[in-house]
Design a protein around this motif. Structure first.
Motif, PDB file in Angstrom:
ATOM      1  N   LYS A   1      -4.295   7.763  -1.732  1.00 50.95           N
ATOM      2  CA  LYS A   1      -2.990   6.888  -1.593  1.00 50.95           C
ATOM      3  C   LYS A   1      -1.969   7.840  -1.721  1.00 50.95           C
ATOM      4  N   GLU A   2      -0.744   7.247  -0.919  1.00 48.08           N
ATOM      5  CA  GLU A   2       0.273   8.146  -1.214  1.00 48.08           C
ATOM      6  C   GLU A   2       1.698   7.229  -1.074  1.00 48.08           C
ATOM      7  N   LYS A   3       2.776   7.848  -2.026  1.00 45.45           N
ATOM      8  CA  LYS A   3       3.956   6.973  -2.123  1.00 45.45           C
ATOM      9  C   LYS A   3       4.624   6.945  -0.828  1.00 45.45           C
ATOM     10  N   GLY A   4       5.002   5.868  -0.468  1.00 43.07           N
ATOM     11  CA  GLY A   4       6.113   5.744   0.656  1.00 43.07           C
ATOM     12  C   GLY A   4       7.512   5.928  -0.037  1.00 43.07           C
ATOM     13  N   ASP A   5       8.754   5.334   0.679  1.00 49.08           N
ATOM     14  CA  ASP A   5       9.985   5.395   0.330  1.00 49.08           C
ATOM     15  C   ASP A   5      10.412   4.644  -1.036  1.00 49.08           C
TER      16      ASP A   5
ATOM     17  N   SER B   1      -2.271   4.903   2.809  1.00 47.35           N
ATOM     18  CA  SER B   1      -3.541   5.511   2.538  1.00 47.35           C
ATOM     19  C   SER B   1      -4.283   6.132   3.735  1.00 47.35           C
TER      20      SER B   1
ATOM     21  N   TYR C   1       5.180  -1.123  -7.747  1.00 40.98           N
ATOM     22  CA  TYR C   1       3.893  -1.290  -6.747  1.00 40.98           C
ATOM     23  C   TYR C   1       2.922  -0.334  -7.229  1.00 40.98           C
ATOM     24  N   SER C   2       1.509  -0.984  -6.866  1.00 39.68           N
ATOM     25  CA  SER C   2       0.619  -0.048  -6.849  1.00 39.68           C
ATOM     26  C   SER C   2      -0.483  -0.631  -5.796  1.00 39.68           C
TER      27      SER C   2
ATOM     28  N   PRO D   1       8.269   3.018  -3.777  1.00 36.56           N
ATOM     29  CA  PRO D   1       6.828   2.646  -4.475  1.00 36.56           C
ATOM     30  C   PRO D   1       7.153   2.040  -5.992  1.00 36.56           C
ATOM     31  N   GLU D   2       8.113   2.040  -6.383  1.00 36.23           N
ATOM     32  CA  GLU D   2       8.357   1.462  -7.772  1.00 36.23           C
ATOM     33  C   GLU D   2       8.206   0.103  -7.789  1.00 36.23           C
TER      34      GLU D   2
ATOM     35  N   ILE E   1       6.076   1.263   1.572  1.00 41.56           N
ATOM     36  CA  ILE E   1       5.888   1.251  -0.051  1.00 41.56           C
ATOM     37  C   ILE E   1       5.027   1.911  -0.153  1.00 41.56           C
ATOM     38  N   TYR E   2       3.610   2.107   0.202  1.00 39.71           N
ATOM     39  CA  TYR E   2       2.682   2.978  -0.096  1.00 39.71           C
ATOM     40  C   TYR E   2       1.840   2.967   1.037  1.00 39.71           C
TER      41      TYR E   2
END
Lengths: 115, 113
Positions: A55-59, A49, A64-65, A61-62, A46-47
């Motif tokens: 932080k970086e987005k994974g596959d 760090s 979520y934060s 991320p929609e 998902i995310y």
């Protein structure tokens, strides 16, 4: 002994609620990750760090934060929970740098049900 | 598109026999491969890994084989024990990344007594 802990093992929330999932590691690891595990789909990132406040987005991320204010703590936030976010959520951590595959250490998971 | 695939969702093996779990990948940039084991209601635990410069790595009853030309790896468990019953995930990584792992969908291994 390596330890990754997650704030809840089981959680039931209503659609539209804001949900916080907390993860803490005691290994002084730089990298932390949030995955969800669904049948037939394995673990999806998902995310992640790699440092405090980074932080970086994974596959996927929609919806979520995340928040990383301290090195040992990585939080996953569902701003407005939906039923398709019902899943097993897994936190992991690992060292940054060096050679070779530094394996990730996982927490026990949080089973989230959104009704 | 899944970059790491485990095409067998389940496998049953008799106790004492060999278990072979398979994994295929498509990304030729992967240079480390790992296997994780997961029991119900627990997080995955690391089992064994292999670098792309090797074709075999062994740790006790567990051996991982890598066929780079076929983009295929397998995990052999010999002899299989009932306590090995779990979901096994194959994962791959590109060095130099933030150590992100790409996981397969998992194979449920059941070892019958």
């Amino acid at each position: 002994d390596v330890k990754v802990t997650q704030s809840s093992r089981y959680l039931v929330k209503r659609t539209g609620e804001k949900v916080f999932l907390e993860c803490v590691q005691d290994m002084d690891h730089e990298n932390m990750f949030w995955y969800r595990q669904d049948p037939g789909l394995g673990l999806r990132l998902i995310y992640f760090s790699y440092d405090v406040k980074m932080k970086e987005k994974g596959d996927i991320p929609e919806g979520y934060s995340v928040s990383r204010e301290k090195k040992e703590r990585f939080s996953l936030i569902l701003e407005s929970a939906s039923t398709n976010q019902t899943s097993m959520y897994l936190c992991a951590s690992t060292l940054r740098g060096g050679q070779g595959p530094k394996e990730q250490y996982f927490g026990p998971g949080t089973r989230l049900t959104v009704t | 598109d899944q970059q790491v695939k485990q095409n067998s969702p389940s496998l049953s093996v008799q106790e004492g026999r060999i278990s072979i779990l398979n994994c295929d990948y498509t990304n030729s940039m992967f240079d480390y491969f790992l296997w994780y084991k997961k029991y119900p209601a627990e997080g995955p635990t690391f089992l064994i890994s292999i670098s792309s410069i090797k074709d075999k790595n062994e740790d006790g009853r567990f051996t991982v084989f890598l066929n780079k030309s076929a983009k295929h790896l397998s995990l052999h468990i010999v002899p299989s024990q009932p306590g090995d019953s779990a979901v096994y995930f194959c994962a791959a990584m590109t060095s130099g990344s933030a150590r992100q792992l790409t996981f397969g969908s998992g194979t449920q291994l059941t070892v019958l007594p």
